[in-house]
Motif scaffolding. Structure first.
Motif, PDB file in Angstrom:
ATOM      1  N   ARG A 141       0.840  -1.213   0.000  1.00 30.52           N
ATOM      2  CA  ARG A 141       0.000   0.000   0.000  1.00 30.52           C
ATOM      3  C   ARG A 141       0.868   1.254   0.000  1.00 30.52           C
ATOM      4  O   ARG A 141       0.585   2.206  -0.717  1.00 30.52           O
ATOM      5  CB  ARG A 141      -0.936   0.015   1.203  1.00 30.52           C
ATOM      6  CG  ARG A 141      -2.095  -0.900   1.045  1.00 30.52           C
ATOM      7  CD  ARG A 141      -3.134  -0.651   2.135  1.00 30.52           C
ATOM      8  NE  ARG A 141      -4.234  -1.551   1.969  1.00 30.52           N
ATOM      9  CZ  ARG A 141      -5.191  -1.402   1.078  1.00 30.52           C
ATOM     10  NH1 ARG A 141      -5.177  -0.383   0.277  1.00 30.52           N
ATOM     11  NH2 ARG A 141      -6.170  -2.273   0.984  1.00 30.52           N
ATOM     12  N   ILE A 162       0.549   3.799  -3.121  1.00 26.87           N
ATOM     13  CA  ILE A 162      -0.068   5.095  -2.855  1.00 26.87           C
ATOM     14  C   ILE A 162       0.956   6.224  -2.846  1.00 26.87           C
ATOM     15  O   ILE A 162       0.783   7.239  -3.513  1.00 26.87           O
ATOM     16  CB  ILE A 162      -0.857   5.055  -1.528  1.00 26.87           C
ATOM     17  CG1 ILE A 162      -2.059   4.125  -1.693  1.00 26.87           C
ATOM     18  CG2 ILE A 162      -1.319   6.453  -1.119  1.00 26.87           C
ATOM     19  CD1 ILE A 162      -2.773   3.796  -0.407  1.00 26.87           C
ATOM     20  N   ASN A 178       1.214   6.966  -7.038  1.00 30.05           N
ATOM     21  CA  ASN A 178       0.175   7.986  -7.119  1.00 30.05           C
ATOM     22  C   ASN A 178       0.792   9.383  -7.200  1.00 30.05           C
ATOM     23  O   ASN A 178       0.346  10.220  -7.973  1.00 30.05           O
ATOM     24  CB  ASN A 178      -0.763   7.866  -5.918  1.00 30.05           C
ATOM     25  CG  ASN A 178      -2.078   8.573  -6.141  1.00 30.05           C
ATOM     26  OD1 ASN A 178      -2.542   8.682  -7.262  1.00 30.05           O
ATOM     27  ND2 ASN A 178      -2.664   9.050  -5.067  1.00 30.05           N
ATOM     28  N   HIS A 218      -4.305   7.196 -11.255  1.00 28.45           N
ATOM     29  CA  HIS A 218      -5.126   8.397 -11.126  1.00 28.45           C
ATOM     30  C   HIS A 218      -6.377   8.244 -10.273  1.00 28.45           C
ATOM     31  O   HIS A 218      -7.021   9.227  -9.975  1.00 28.45           O
ATOM     32  CB  HIS A 218      -5.517   8.896 -12.521  1.00 28.45           C
ATOM     33  CG  HIS A 218      -4.323   9.250 -13.340  1.00 28.45           C
ATOM     34  ND1 HIS A 218      -3.558  10.366 -13.101  1.00 28.45           N
ATOM     35  CD2 HIS A 218      -3.735   8.615 -14.379  1.00 28.45           C
ATOM     36  CE1 HIS A 218      -2.565  10.422 -13.969  1.00 28.45           C
ATOM     37  NE2 HIS A 218      -2.640   9.366 -14.756  1.00 28.45           N
ATOM     38  N   ASP A 219      -6.735   7.034  -9.904  1.00 21.86           N
ATOM     39  CA  ASP A 219      -7.914   6.894  -9.045  1.00 21.86           C
ATOM     40  C   ASP A 219      -7.743   5.733  -8.065  1.00 21.86           C
ATOM     41  O   ASP A 219      -6.861   4.906  -8.199  1.00 21.86           O
ATOM     42  CB  ASP A 219      -9.202   6.755  -9.847  1.00 21.86           C
ATOM     43  CG  ASP A 219      -9.242   5.519 -10.731  1.00 21.86           C
ATOM     44  OD1 ASP A 219      -8.702   4.470 -10.335  1.00 21.86           O
ATOM     45  OD2 ASP A 219      -9.830   5.605 -11.817  1.00 21.86           O
ATOM     46  N   ASN A 220      -8.615   5.719  -7.065  1.00 21.93           N
ATOM     47  CA  ASN A 220      -8.518   4.714  -6.001  1.00 21.93           C
ATOM     48  C   ASN A 220      -8.749   3.306  -6.514  1.00 21.93           C
ATOM     49  O   ASN A 220      -8.191   2.355  -5.980  1.00 21.93           O
ATOM     50  CB  ASN A 220      -9.498   5.034  -4.878  1.00 21.93           C
ATOM     51  CG  ASN A 220      -9.042   6.216  -4.055  1.00 21.93           C
ATOM     52  OD1 ASN A 220      -7.851   6.523  -4.022  1.00 21.93           O
ATOM     53  ND2 ASN A 220      -9.962   6.896  -3.424  1.00 21.93           N
ATOM     54  N   TYR A 221      -9.569   3.148  -7.550  1.00 21.12           N
ATOM     55  CA  TYR A 221      -9.793   1.820  -8.111  1.00 21.12           C
ATOM     56  C   TYR A 221      -8.477   1.234  -8.619  1.00 21.12           C
ATOM     57  O   TYR A 221      -8.182   0.067  -8.371  1.00 21.12           O
ATOM     58  CB  TYR A 221     -10.827   1.857  -9.239  1.00 21.12           C
ATOM     59  CG  TYR A 221     -10.982   0.514  -9.905  1.00 21.12           C
ATOM     60  CD1 TYR A 221     -11.742  -0.495  -9.304  1.00 21.12           C
ATOM     61  CD2 TYR A 221     -10.330   0.227 -11.099  1.00 21.12           C
ATOM     62  CE1 TYR A 221     -11.864  -1.736  -9.889  1.00 21.12           C
ATOM     63  CE2 TYR A 221     -10.444  -1.021 -11.688  1.00 21.12           C
ATOM     64  CZ  TYR A 221     -11.205  -1.994 -11.085  1.00 21.12           C
ATOM     65  OH  TYR A 221     -11.315  -3.232 -11.658  1.00 21.12           O
ATOM     66  N   ASP A 222      -7.695   2.031  -9.332  1.00 23.21           N
ATOM     67  CA  ASP A 222      -6.403   1.557  -9.843  1.00 23.21           C
ATOM     68  C   ASP A 222      -5.448   1.208  -8.710  1.00 23.21           C
ATOM     69  O   ASP A 222      -4.724   0.222  -8.784  1.00 23.21           O
ATOM     70  CB  ASP A 222      -5.754   2.600 -10.759  1.00 23.21           C
ATOM     71  CG  ASP A 222      -6.436   2.720 -12.107  1.00 23.21           C
ATOM     72  OD1 ASP A 222      -7.192   1.805 -12.481  1.00 23.21           O
ATOM     73  OD2 ASP A 222      -6.210   3.740 -12.786  1.00 23.21           O
ATOM     74  N   ILE A 223      -5.466   2.006  -7.654  1.00 19.59           N
ATOM     75  CA  ILE A 223      -4.608   1.731  -6.493  1.00 19.59           C
ATOM     76  C   ILE A 223      -4.969   0.372  -5.903  1.00 19.59           C
ATOM     77  O   ILE A 223      -4.104  -0.474  -5.690  1.00 19.59           O
ATOM     78  CB  ILE A 223      -4.743   2.836  -5.429  1.00 19.59           C
ATOM     79  CG1 ILE A 223      -4.103   4.127  -5.940  1.00 19.59           C
ATOM     80  CG2 ILE A 223      -4.101   2.395  -4.106  1.00 19.59           C
ATOM     81  CD1 ILE A 223      -4.384   5.333  -5.075  1.00 19.59           C
ATOM     82  N   GLU A 224      -6.254   0.146  -5.681  1.00 18.10           N
ATOM     83  CA  GLU A 224      -6.694  -1.126  -5.110  1.00 18.10           C
ATOM     84  C   GLU A 224      -6.402  -2.292  -6.044  1.00 18.10           C
ATOM     85  O   GLU A 224      -6.075  -3.382  -5.595  1.00 18.10           O
ATOM     86  CB  GLU A 224      -8.176  -1.078  -4.751  1.00 18.10           C
ATOM     87  CG  GLU A 224      -8.490  -0.148  -3.598  1.00 18.10           C
ATOM     88  CD  GLU A 224      -7.688  -0.475  -2.345  1.00 18.10           C
ATOM     89  OE1 GLU A 224      -7.557  -1.666  -1.990  1.00 18.10           O
ATOM     90  OE2 GLU A 224      -7.192   0.464  -1.720  1.00 18.10           O
TER      91      GLU A 224
END
Length: 77
Positions: A19, A23, A27, A33-39
């Motif tokens: 994480r 992040i 990021n 660019h968005d939280n979905y991609d991070i997850e």
């Protein structure tokens, strides 16, 4: 190397390092660019770490290994 099992403490460490890598590094550098991609990257990384845990070379920093796997997962996003 061999037939190693991941303990819950090791798994928690894996999650926190992955994480952090995703992040803070990816990021901030506009790779994600968005939280979905991070997850998605975190999920893929955890899946690969658990799949290849027996191949982990303990002479290498585990944080570096996790980070490298996360970076490789990023390519697929």
């Amino acid at each position: 190397m061999g037939n190693k099992k991941i303990t819950s403490t090791e798994f928690k460490h894996i999650v926190s390092v992955v994480r952090y890598a995703v992040i803070s590094t990816f990021n901030k550098n506009s790779y994600i660019h968005d939280n979905y991609d991070i997850e998605e990257v975190v999920s893929q990384t955890l899946e690969r770490v658990t799949r290849y845990w027996n191949e982990y070379d303990e002479t290498v920093s585990n944080s570096s290994w996790f980070y490298t796997i996360a970076k490789n997962c990023l390519v697929h996003i």
